[in-house]
Design a protein around this motif. Sequence first.
Motif, PDB file in Angstrom:
ATOM      1  N   UNK A 130      13.653 -13.711  11.788  1.00 61.46           N
ATOM      2  CA  UNK A 130      13.440 -14.381  13.070  1.00 61.46           C
ATOM      3  C   UNK A 130      12.859 -13.396  14.083  1.00 61.46           C
ATOM      4  N   UNK A 131      13.333 -12.150  14.056  1.00 62.09           N
ATOM      5  CA  UNK A 131      12.785 -11.130  14.952  1.00 62.09           C
ATOM      6  C   UNK A 131      11.290 -10.952  14.713  1.00 62.09           C
ATOM      7  N   UNK A 132      10.884 -10.921  13.451  1.00 54.71           N
ATOM      8  CA  UNK A 132       9.464 -10.811  13.119  1.00 54.71           C
ATOM      9  C   UNK A 132       8.693 -12.022  13.642  1.00 54.71           C
ATOM     10  N   UNK A 133       9.283 -13.204  13.492  1.00 57.43           N
ATOM     11  CA  UNK A 133       8.625 -14.426  13.947  1.00 57.43           C
ATOM     12  C   UNK A 133       8.472 -14.447  15.466  1.00 57.43           C
ATOM     13  N   UNK A 134       9.351 -13.742  16.169  1.00 59.50           N
ATOM     14  CA  UNK A 134       9.268 -13.662  17.627  1.00 59.50           C
ATOM     15  C   UNK A 134       8.326 -12.558  18.104  1.00 59.50           C
ATOM     16  N   UNK A 135       7.768 -11.819  17.143  1.00 64.99           N
ATOM     17  CA  UNK A 135       6.782 -10.811  17.500  1.00 64.99           C
ATOM     18  C   UNK A 135       7.297  -9.388  17.565  1.00 64.99           C
ATOM     19  N   UNK A 136       8.554  -9.179  17.180  1.00 67.66           N
ATOM     20  CA  UNK A 136       9.097  -7.821  17.186  1.00 67.66           C
ATOM     21  C   UNK A 136       8.765  -7.119  15.867  1.00 67.66           C
ATOM     22  N   UNK A 137       8.700  -5.805  15.923  1.00 69.87           N
ATOM     23  CA  UNK A 137       8.561  -5.022  14.699  1.00 69.87           C
ATOM     24  C   UNK A 137       9.960  -4.685  14.193  1.00 69.87           C
ATOM     25  N   UNK A 138      10.092  -4.585  12.897  1.00 68.03           N
ATOM     26  CA  UNK A 138      11.389  -4.279  12.291  1.00 68.03           C
ATOM     27  C   UNK A 138      11.216  -3.033  11.429  1.00 68.03           C
ATOM     28  N   UNK A 139      11.819  -1.945  11.859  1.00 67.83           N
ATOM     29  CA  UNK A 139      11.707  -0.676  11.141  1.00 67.83           C
ATOM     30  C   UNK A 139      13.089  -0.255  10.677  1.00 67.83           C
TER      31      UNK A 139
END
Length: 241
Positions: A168-177
């Motif tokens: 969901x974070x990715x779908x909201x435009x955040x990067x996930x590292x």
Amino acid sequence: MRALASLFKDTFKATMGSSLCKLLADAAAKEAKNAKAILVPVGSLEDHGPLPMGLDTKIAERVACSIPGVYVAPSINYSFSPEHAKSITMPLEILVRHMSSLAEQLYQLSGKPVLFVVAHKGAVPPLQAVVMEIFRKGVKAAVIDLWKAVEEAGYKDFQDLCRAEASVALALGYSVVVRKTKAVKSPPALEGATIPWISTEYGCSPKSVSEARKEEGEKIIETMINAVRKVVEFFESADGG
């Protein structure tokens, strides 16, 4: 100054991901009575490992702003997060009084159901108690547990939910590292039991977070939106709006 205010409003709505978003703060008081319902996004400010601390709030806002015919009230950014050592948590009695008063006044203003759109699990039990109590006073209100809707869609395991949250974070435009290399102990999950738990580390495994996918996140958001839409439709059909 007007140009700056307009830019701020447009930017805020853009982050919500929908042109449908009608903010209660932008409406005249009398316009609130024209809504199908008043939605209150509820999130948190807590440790999400590689994800933003305010992710729960952003999820609740994104979902609430995708529902047509409603007004979206200002979000609740701080809620009940005693299970996370790295969090901002409100004392339970203060949160309950705040939410009760908020719901009662929003209902008095609009005459329409007040729906708490909750993306932080820790806030659900207190809010359930709140809406039951104010119902006795004649206030129409409800709690929509967005992650419960996701669980009912098949995400039962804690690490599956971790992957879902990162997606969901990715779908909201955040990067996930993913920065850590080892998993920590997950919260206890014993059938029928509630066991106090304070997490000093982000409980999601590196593997579950690294498996997150934007496309999966978009589907999960749609599941959440459908859950809220059904509640709005229920109240609308129950009393003719």
